[in-house]
Design an enzyme around this catalytic site. Structure first.
Site, PDB file in Angstrom:
ATOM      1  N   ASN A 179       2.899 -34.637  45.257  1.00  0.00           N
ATOM      2  CA  ASN A 179       1.797 -34.639  46.159  1.00  0.00           C
ATOM      3  C   ASN A 179       1.888 -34.079  47.807  1.00  0.00           C
ATOM      4  O   ASN A 179       3.382 -34.032  47.945  1.00  0.00           O
ATOM      5  CB  ASN A 179       0.688 -35.627  46.290  1.00  0.00           C
ATOM      6  N   ARG A 180       1.770 -33.951  48.422  1.00  0.00           N
ATOM      7  CA  ARG A 180       1.886 -32.799  49.686  1.00  0.00           C
ATOM      8  C   ARG A 180       2.049 -34.523  51.131  1.00  0.00           C
ATOM      9  O   ARG A 180       2.082 -34.116  52.017  1.00  0.00           O
ATOM     10  CB  ARG A 180       0.574 -32.127  50.373  1.00  0.00           C
TER      11      ARG A 180
END
Ligand code: CTP
Ligand code: CA
Length: 237
Positions: free
Chosen positions: A34-35
């Site tokens: 994920n970011r």
């Protein structure tokens, strides 16, 4: 803020902070991730140490962050590794702050050699749930595996939708997780992930709700630690 101008209100406290995203491997060269940049957790760890705490930072994948000074950094990749590291360091800690973006799911199987493209259409990726680390800490505290005095802080990023707004979801999450404080980031396009600013709420298990106006992650960190102080004092007296 200059470190020498900060209060030393967390002196003698042991605090575990998780930060960054987890990476869930598919094969030796690929993962689901994920970011999360890790910035909020790093800001918390840095400031807690500056305010005198003995800090362990359990760091997943982060982008371009230097280790905070005087903080013990434990690096992990997967949610399972993060769970083990958090559990190990939580025992004996006064507070655990789960600011990491833990993957909810991981690939059901790990291919020990690189998955080949082949000729036909690709298979779907089967997923399975990761344990909820935060909920596990709350359960362990209730069952005696973790000291009853441990303060447990969760984070939530919420957008709201047609069924409820950010605060409604956040209140539900606080109740479901059973932690002492929930730091809520209101996220939308371009907000909270990979940027330096945040806004949201600080929800406490005692029902108090504080709006967090727009501010840097360092300011957010100081507000969270300001709220943590009284909880720590209340528990261990
Ligand atoms: N968290 C955790 N372990 C997980 C997932 C989340 O410890 N497997 C923690 C996060 O670090 C955060 C809090 O739980 O402190 C809330 O995470 P969030 O993703 O907002 O909650 P979920 O229960 O996963 O709900 P959602 O369906 O909104 O993702
Ligand atoms: Ca989640």
């Amino acid at each position: 803020e200059r470190a020498d101008a900060l209060p030393r209100d967390l002196a003698g406290r042991r605090i575990v902070v998780s930060a960054g995203g987890t990476r869930e491997p598919l094969d030796p060269v690929r993962f689901l991730g994920n970011r999360s940049s890790g910035k909020q957790g790093y800001a918390l760890a840095r400031l807690a140490a500056q305010r005198g705490a003995d800090v362990t930072l359990v760091a997943g994948s982060v982008s371009g962050l230097d280790d905070p000074a005087a903080v013990d950094v434990v690096r992990v990749q997967t949610a399972a590794q993060m769970q083990d590291a958090v559990a190990k360091h939580a025992s004996g800690a006064d507070a655990v702050i789960m600011s990491a973006a833990v993957a909810d799911f991981r690939p059901f199987t790990f291919a020990t050699s690189k998955i080949k493209k082949g000729e036909g259409e690709p298979d779907s990726i089967a997923l399975t749930k990761n344990d909820d680390i935060l909920a596990g800490l709350v359960r362990a505290r209730a069952e005696g595996g973790l000291s009853a005095e441990t303060v447990i802080v969760g984070f939530a990023a919420e957008t709201g939708d047609e069924h409820g707004d950010v605060l409604t979801y956040a209140r539900e999450k606080l109740a479901r997780k059973g932690c002492d404080l929930l730091v809520v980031n209101a996220v939308g396009e371009g907000k909270a992930f990979e940027v330096d600013d945040n806004n949201g709420w600080l929800l406490s298990a005692d029902g108090s709700e504080t709006a967090l106006a727009h501010g840097s992650k360092a300011l957010m960190a100081s507000r969270v630690l300001d709220a943590l102080g009284p909880l720590l004092a209340e528990r261990s007296r």
